[in-house]
Write an enzyme that holds these catalytic residues in place. Sequence first.
Site, PDB file in Angstrom:
ATOM      1  N   CYS A   1       1.616   2.448   3.168  1.00 39.91           N
ATOM      2  CA  CYS A   1       2.489   2.488   1.988  1.00 39.91           C
ATOM      3  C   CYS A   1       2.620   1.128   1.296  1.00 39.91           C
ATOM      4  CB  CYS A   1       3.871   3.004   2.384  1.00 39.91           C
ATOM      5  SG  CYS A   1       4.526   2.283   3.896  1.00 39.91           S
TER       6      CYS A   1
ATOM      7  N   HIS B   1       9.867   0.188  -0.838  1.00 41.12           N
ATOM      8  CA  HIS B   1       9.477  -1.095  -0.247  1.00 41.12           C
ATOM      9  C   HIS B   1       9.376  -2.148  -1.359  1.00 41.12           C
ATOM     10  CE1 HIS B   1       8.885   1.002   3.373  1.00 41.12           C
ATOM     11  NE2 HIS B   1       7.588   0.956   3.512  1.00 41.12           N
TER      12      HIS B   1
END
Lengths: 349, 349, 349, 349
Positions: free
Chosen positions: D145, D238
């Site tokens: 990711c 994130h």
Amino acid sequence: MSRLSTALLGGTGVVGQRLAELLARHPWFKLKAVYAGKTAGLKYQEVKWHSEPPAEVADLEVLRLEDFNGGYDVVFSALPSEVAGRAEEHAAEAGCAVFSNASSHRMDPDVPLVVPEVNPEHLELITAQRKLRGWSGLIATDPNCTTVGLVMALKPIASEYRIRAVRVATLQAASGAGYPGVPSLDLIDNAIPYIPGEEEKIAREARKILGELDGGRVKEADIRVEAACNRVPVLDGHLECVFIETEEPVSPDHVMDLLREFRGLPQELKLPTAPDQPIVVLEHQDRPQPRLDRGAGSPPGMSITVGRVRRGSSAASLLLTLLVHNTIRGAAGCALLLAELAAEMGWLS
Amino acid sequence: MSRLSTALLGGTGVVGQRLAELLARHPWFKLKAVYAGKTAGLKYQEVKWHSEPPAEVADLEVLRLEDFNGGYDVVFSALPSEVAGRAEEHAAEAGCAVFSNASSHRMDPDVPLVVPEVNPEHLELITAQRKLRGWSGLIATDPNCTTVGLVMALKPIASEYRIRAVRVATLQAASGAGYPGVPSLDLIDNAIPYIPGEEEKIAREARKILGELDGGRVKEADIRVEAACNRVPVLDGHLECVFIETEEPVSPDHVMDLLREFRGLPQELKLPTAPDQPIVVLEHQDRPQPRLDRGAGSPPGMSITVGRVRRGSSAASLLLTLLVHNTIRGAAGCALLLAELAAEMGWLS
Amino acid sequence: MSRLSTALLGGTGVVGQRLAELLARHPWFKLKAVYAGKTAGLKYQEVKWHSEPPAEVADLEVLRLEDFNGGYDVVFSALPSEVAGRAEEHAAEAGCAVFSNASSHRMDPDVPLVVPEVNPEHLELITAQRKLRGWSGLIATDPNCTTVGLVMALKPIASEYRIRAVRVATLQAASGAGYPGVPSLDLIDNAIPYIPGEEEKIAREARKILGELDGGRVKEADIRVEAACNRVPVLDGHLECVFIETEEPVSPDHVMDLLREFRGLPQELKLPTAPDQPIVVLEHQDRPQPRLDRGAGSPPGMSITVGRVRRGSSAASLLLTLLVHNTIRGAAGCALLLAELAAEMGWLS
Amino acid sequence: MSRLSTALLGGTGVVGQRLAELLARHPWFKLKAVYAGKTAGLKYQEVKWHSEPPAEVADLEVLRLEDFNGGYDVVFSALPSEVAGRAEEHAAEAGCAVFSNASSHRMDPDVPLVVPEVNPEHLELITAQRKLRGWSGLIATDPNCTTVGLVMALKPIASEYRIRAVRVATLQAASGAGYPGVPSLDLIDNAIPYIPGEEEKIAREARKILGELDGGRVKEADIRVEAACNRVPVLDGHLECVFIETEEPVSPDHVMDLLREFRGLPQELKLPTAPDQPIVVLEHQDRPQPRLDRGAGSPPGMSITVGRVRRGSSAASLLLTLLVHNTIRGAAGCALLLAELAAEMGWLS
């Protein structure tokens, strides 16, 4: 019909912004002006937003509250209570229909304090209000965010059981304190067992809302209400643990049915902001949870959720946990639904 | 005297580690062995610690619970309840004095369930226990962490008022669920209105602890107890909002005096882990708060704090908020104080 | 010796309170007066404390900053930078030795910017300062909290390797923004990738501190420094991920030894607030962590912790993660240690 | 066309659930079966969901992974890497086109590792893969990711500047660790400076993705990549602080234009899950923030956001901060977009 000309007082706070979002594409009300304190002079999109500012009103200039001088059909007030009282009276004198989220006038005997599904008939107080105050406008109020959730859950129960006492302990979200509100240093790895004024508001507002209209005034409900309010590290959504004592034995299953089937006048009138189902009953025993359930209903956040309906330590004792989205159903959405109700019932003409 | 040889069953969990910390320099008990499940074979300091492992026991090898075979004067159990019941019986049969934080035996009629300041006299049940079970050892238990705080606050009130009903809504810390316990994904921006088994434990344990010893058994207190338990994003410290109904009118000021002045047998006997003042009354209306107040007392965390003592909706109604450090006073510290009490009262010889 | 008469300017903020705690039982400095802005007139214990107010100073009356007029041997300043500059000059003119945590004078060429273990020799700038400004007092400053941790870790490395470039990304605690500081609504389930002015401060302060004294002024170190600063939902403790490029190949094991063995003049002089080991190297790969490690050292919080020392993508590239307690080693403790150093080196007489 | 018959392996984890949501009303793929480990036998809606289970698949029975035997056109894999490798090979042998979010095969020389906007041409590796392995099916993978966000931001920059080195420090959300994932006790008032395996993945995956196809294999990009990964108390999204060194001077304004204008093959082909604008550039200096910006793009979460594009300490040094929704663009959405790309490019027939 053409949309009613609408102003928003206190439009830059947490609740004011929610109102602007809900009003952005409203079929009946057209938001024409936003009034506020310190940020006057900025474009509306330039104030600190907690979500994306709605495009329809992003370019409005924020006006100075002192320059407010009426001239709107409808006025929403999300002002801090220190300034709300006088400003709202001023607007009503000027002929505006004022729908207020502030506490200033909630307990005035001639001011309706209304959750549209619960006590729409209290709008009748406006007749006395206009007579007494000589206004062509009006002031109607919605209650404290925590009270909204509580009375919505109590109303269907009260329709079938005599409620003797209600104790409620709350876990309230940070957004209930506005912005900047609660400092991070006070809420990381912590909870605060006190919210100024909140417990008293819950007790007296619930008794007024559940009261009966009697000869042009409200006779408060004869229910003991006690509250213990806590702030927790959650963004939105007030959780309420409710202990209910009834006169007669009460069945949790029956209560769940009553909650699920509850509909009010807003549903009957199909008001634009009315959720189909005001109370969603959740069956998983670990629900409602603020993050998972605060968006219940349509528009999102307009339904409360109830779970853990269970018997207490006697046959006439009932416990349940409810969740109310404090800035939507508990504030902005409730005020808007109230305005829709008043419009549909003919109070704005 | 030379220190009593002591073993710790379930020493690697959150409560077990607290026990090890409290035992590290204990004047009466010498921790000789730690037993656990999956981590057997590691050095004690190699398991996942939530604080610094105490140097005195860092190098102990964690032993397999299945290999436990008695041979200690004192055994503390912080085992999960699934395995605690049988293991504790086994230890008592082998002649050990078992002090348990597990729920398995708490409600056994012949097992004392004791908060040392509240019901030390219940240790007398051991006589019946030994007779019935033919043990030279014994099992004594401390209650659920939430119950500890509740009964400590109720005891001094009950000494002067007849309590009719208690409703308690809790905001419980994550450490109460052990480790790994509650996933971050469930608790960031959230609260969970349900803790399995907790509400029932509070009700039945409080009634046993506040009950009277009557002919070799405990007659449960005739108090209605209802609980609503919530998990909140706090590390340590359970907050409890308590609604108390009494038979006769109750004075908050008087109650505050009773709480402040409350002392129990552990204070009288000057037990090593007894705080001078078991209940600290806080006067700021926004206290107790978990992060600020959970370390109250000496040893830190052994006193509960109480605030917001106030009248409810009638003269016989009282509200207060209390905080108990769930892994210290509510668990490890309570078990240790119980062992000290039992030792001092002569039950270990 | 009798303790030096000491005043604290800006004593009611987060850093000021930490200073008061550290000064409460200090062997050399006696806190006689606390000056502040809005809270003047209150007793010191009546302002909003973030921990327990130390008993020694609890009853001091908070004085108005405008009324400050010298008369102390030592003055600590934890004032906001908007007012610090002038107030500190005023104190130095009045003959006080001022140790400041504010940024106002840090980059003045004649003002020492000192981390006591790193560049104690920079205090020599005071000679030029006194000549230039005609003061009998002095101003000496400590750096930004993030810079403190960074230069402490770089110093021992720079003693053996030529550092070409340093990139640092930070995860900074809420207390770094003071009180009320960051609203909960901005930090629950969130991080903020910007701290006003912080990145520039780190770059220029680090270059000054690591610079060499050269003919009465500091020649900045020729190190490229880049910073990216973030706020995270943590109470105390700034975490810094550091990417270091050296001229020559660098060995992580050697660097760990250098860090572990690093001692400075404060350790040599055994200053009261000097930790035995300024840098604690942690070997577990998931450390340092703010909550577990921020209290490292003695006094607690005076040591930084470093972990994850590892090679980067080339032989001359090194990565490490460090943690500094931002309000203790990064602010209050650093200022206090600086004052001790100056006293011991004879600058106060 | 009729929708392609589709299976989901590992459908009950955090990423698997996101895939199910995105597939629920997908125009090309019809989700027919969900395979998992421990929860096999339950209805899909009965597993622990992190949002509402989509109605279209709520009643599917979760099948045992061991019983998977092919028979689908398309297979998505969100399996844990321990079991993914073999299961995916089995599916490809059985003729399925496998799109995997697991790390098992990402670095296989004959397996494409693709972010659809960045390196769609790498799908050509399938030709070699089929030849080598004798499959009629295929395996294509998406990266970690964090890598997804990084290479999306680097690609448009690399199109105009030669990138020499990239250092990235991350603040990663709890959902990246799956469920139950990170315990609350580890993340309240804390951050963790280590994520197992993550830093190595970022370095090697970025070099492969940005590499060039050269004679049937990928020649890795000659870019130094260093990463420092941290876990923070955030649910989703994130944040990555990126330090970029280029060969030649770089203009932040130019880079912002490149990012804003970046479009890839998915946009050209108007794939169903392709956001109009893959990279949204934010101008407020305190953005992107996880909670405010993780939902960028349409479908929500498919665009990354970039802010704080600024010059570093030299003309050839650039800093920026980016945010990627880790379970959508960084995982489920990326895998789905990859499958759409492969389908449109003819690899599924």
